[in-house]
Enzyme design. Structure first.
Site, PDB file in Angstrom:
ATOM      1  N   ARG A  18      14.231 -19.078 -26.613  1.00 47.46           N
ATOM      2  CA  ARG A  18      13.522 -17.801 -26.767  1.00 47.46           C
ATOM      3  C   ARG A  18      14.460 -16.845 -27.490  1.00 47.46           C
ATOM      4  NH1 ARG A  18      14.489 -13.721 -23.312  1.00 47.46           N
ATOM      5  NH2 ARG A  18      14.638 -14.795 -21.336  1.00 47.46           N
ATOM      6  N   HIS A  26      12.479 -11.544 -22.846  1.00 49.21           N
ATOM      7  CA  HIS A  26      11.485 -12.201 -21.984  1.00 49.21           C
ATOM      8  C   HIS A  26      10.116 -11.540 -22.170  1.00 49.21           C
ATOM      9  CE1 HIS A  26       9.490 -13.915 -18.552  1.00 49.21           C
ATOM     10  NE2 HIS A  26       9.281 -12.715 -18.061  1.00 49.21           N
ATOM     11  N   TYR A  36      22.236  -9.948 -20.343  1.00 52.20           N
ATOM     12  CA  TYR A  36      22.583 -11.188 -19.627  1.00 52.20           C
ATOM     13  C   TYR A  36      22.921 -12.370 -20.544  1.00 52.20           C
ATOM     14  CZ  TYR A  36      17.517 -11.910 -20.384  1.00 52.20           C
ATOM     15  OH  TYR A  36      16.262 -12.026 -20.942  1.00 52.20           O
TER      16      TYR A  36
HETATM   17  C1  LIG Z   1       4.864 -17.120  -8.844  1.00 50.65           C
HETATM   18  C2  LIG Z   1       5.656 -16.160  -9.671  1.00 50.65           C
HETATM   19  N1  LIG Z   1       6.945 -15.896  -9.323  1.00 50.65           N
HETATM   20  C3  LIG Z   1       7.697 -15.043 -10.067  1.00 50.65           C
HETATM   21  C4  LIG Z   1       7.149 -14.420 -11.147  1.00 50.65           C
HETATM   22  C5  LIG Z   1       8.004 -13.481 -11.999  1.00 50.65           C
HETATM   23  N2  LIG Z   1       8.295 -14.140 -13.269  1.00 50.65           N
HETATM   24  C6  LIG Z   1       7.580 -13.847 -14.361  1.00 50.65           C
HETATM   25  S1  LIG Z   1       8.050 -14.749 -15.668  1.00 50.65           S
HETATM   26  C7  LIG Z   1       9.256 -15.522 -14.795  1.00 50.65           C
HETATM   27  C8  LIG Z   1      10.164 -16.534 -15.453  1.00 50.65           C
HETATM   28  C9  LIG Z   1       9.460 -17.792 -15.859  1.00 50.65           C
HETATM   29  O1  LIG Z   1      10.314 -18.544 -16.687  1.00 50.65           O
HETATM   30  P1  LIG Z   1       9.853 -19.823 -17.465  1.00 50.65           P
HETATM   31  O2  LIG Z   1       8.909 -20.626 -16.625  1.00 50.65           O
HETATM   32  O3  LIG Z   1      11.062 -20.478 -17.961  1.00 50.65           O
HETATM   33  O4  LIG Z   1       8.974 -19.248 -18.682  1.00 50.65           O
HETATM   34  P2  LIG Z   1       9.429 -18.316 -19.892  1.00 50.65           P
HETATM   35  O5  LIG Z   1       9.182 -16.894 -19.449  1.00 50.65           O
HETATM   36  O6  LIG Z   1      10.854 -18.573 -20.187  1.00 50.65           O
HETATM   37  O7  LIG Z   1       8.536 -18.662 -21.032  1.00 50.65           O
HETATM   38  C10 LIG Z   1       9.260 -15.085 -13.477  1.00 50.65           C
HETATM   39  C11 LIG Z   1      10.198 -15.544 -12.453  1.00 50.65           C
HETATM   40  C12 LIG Z   1       5.801 -14.704 -11.478  1.00 50.65           C
HETATM   41  N3  LIG Z   1       5.201 -14.151 -12.520  1.00 50.65           N
HETATM   42  N4  LIG Z   1       5.088 -15.590 -10.739  1.00 50.65           N
END
Ligand SMILES: Cc1ncc(C[n+]2csc(CCOP(=O)(O)OP(=O)(O)O)c2C)c(N)n1
Ligand SMILES: [Mg+2]
Length: 363
Positions: free
Chosen positions: A261, A265, A274
């Site tokens: 990415r 985020h 970070y």
């Molecule tokens: C069940 C849940 N827990 C926590 C969150 C908060 N959250 C939003 S995005 C994220 C990270 C997800 O990372 P990844 O699966 O690697 O996807 P990326 O954002 O890198 O595309 C988190 C922890 C959420 N949206 N849903």
């Protein structure tokens, strides 16, 4: 007692790569690079349009037109390659960062914009293209994908479903349940993990103690494949192979597309807090778009007129997105209730009346 399985007990740690970072073909011979000139140029066009629209979404958020946005910059090859080899009737279950997937599937950018603006739920326009609405609760979409694959299996259809998820999502309990169920029932579901190295500020090395995300497939009794997620041809080929396996009744696969990415985020995040510039520079050198342009140049398929056509299409799509977002009609609250079931239930009808009465009082 151990069950007999035809699933390989090993996973190659080296990602499948068909085009090297310098744009030249690799020595990989297990997968084909044979796509028509038209398809090759279209893959390039879709990656560029995805990047351009991604920028426009960020601009619109900065201008206060969208509530939030999750940029996919850097992940264009992983998304376009994976979606491009599927059939229009294969159901897609995205997380929330899959702009390239929506565009390949033909979902108008304005409908994605409406969802991020919060002016309209956006869901119905996704489902007409066999794409589930975005899933912000991380990982939950994997269970929906398995359920839909079980339905296809029972109906005797030869369609596949795809759960798009991130490296962070693989830590969720829901994802374990989905993978396990898919493995046990050998359903035609592909788990496509875009390992973009980060889950907000959590690096992938803190996400799992496994050798790789793809290695987890062994525990679920399905093939696990690592692919260079910045190589659009490799993503296409690996996904096409897994889809053919699933269509033939040979069950699910877990694919880990190793990518990055490049942006934040979300538009609410500041990644400089970070991660360091050196890491970013390393991945910028692996940018999927210039790599594929060099590949097309090597084949003699790139031309200034192709670049001009792609630029014109991108500009048109950006303008279309802006118009759609600015002119988005007011949300029809009735759809909150009417879009749930084919026939509204008495409970929903009562809620609809209650909301209408409240709105009438405040108008
Ligand atoms: C069940 C849940 N827990 C926590 C969150 C908060 N959250 C939003 S995005 C994220 C990270 C997800 O990372 P990844 O699966 O690697 O996807 P990326 O954002 O890198 O595309 C988190 C922890 C959420 N949206 N849903
Ligand atoms: Mg991630």
């Amino acid at each position: 007692m151990a069950r007999k399985s035809q699933t390989p007990m090993t996973v190659d740690l080296e990602p499948v790569q068909l085009v090297g970072p310098d744009g030249t073909p690799t020595a990989e011979e297990r997968y084909s690079r044979d796509l028509s000139t038209e398809t090759l140029c279209w893959l390039y066009e879709m990656m560029v349009v995805t990047r351009e629209l991604d920028d426009e979404f960020v601009n619109l958020q900065r201008q206060g037109e969208l509530a939030l946005f999750t940029p996919c910059r850097g992940q264009e090859a992983a998304q376009v390659g994976a979606a491009a080899c599927l059939r229009a009737t294969d159901w897609l279950f995205p997380q929330y960062r899959e702009l390239g997937v929506y565009l390949v599937r033909g979902i108008p950018p304005g409908h994605v914009g409406a969802a991020w603006r919060g002016s309209w739920h956006g869901g119905l326009e996704f489902t007409t293209k066999c794409c589930a609405p975005m899933s912000v609760p991380v990982g939950t979409q994997t269970l929906h994908a398995v359920g839909a694959a079980m339905a296809a299996q029972r109906l005797g259809e030869d369609s596949v479903t795809v759960a798009f998820l991130g490296d962070g999502a693989t830590s969720e309990g829901d994802v374990h349940e989905a993978l396990n169920l898919a493995g046990v029932f050998r359903v035609p579901c592909l788990f496509y993990v875009q390992n973009n190295q980060w889950a907000i500020s959590t690096p992938v090395r803190k996400q799992t103690a496994a050798v790789s995300i793809a290695h987890k497939a062994i525990g679920y009794g399905m093939p696990g494949i690592r692919v260079d997620g910045n190589d659009v041809l490799a993503c296409y080929a690996v996904m096409a192979e897994a889809a053919a396996r699933a269509r033939a009744g040979n069950g699910p696969s877990l694919i880990e597309a190793v990518t990055y990415r490049l942006g934040p985020h979300t538009t609410a995040d500041d990644p400089t807090r970070y991660r360091d510039q050196q890491e970013l520079d390393r991945w910028l050198a692996l940018d999927p778009i210039p790599r594929f342009r060099r590949y097309l140049q090597g084949l003699g398929l790139w031309s200034q007129s192709l670049e001009d056509r792609v630029a014109a299409r991108s500009a048109g799509q950006r303008a279309e997105l802006r118009d759609a977002v600015f002119d988005a009609p007011d949300f029809d609250v009735d759809e909150l209730f009417t879009a749930v079931y084919a026939h509204i239930t008495p409970e929903l009808e009562a809620q609809r009346r209650q909301l209408r009465a409240e709105l009438a009082r405040t108008e």
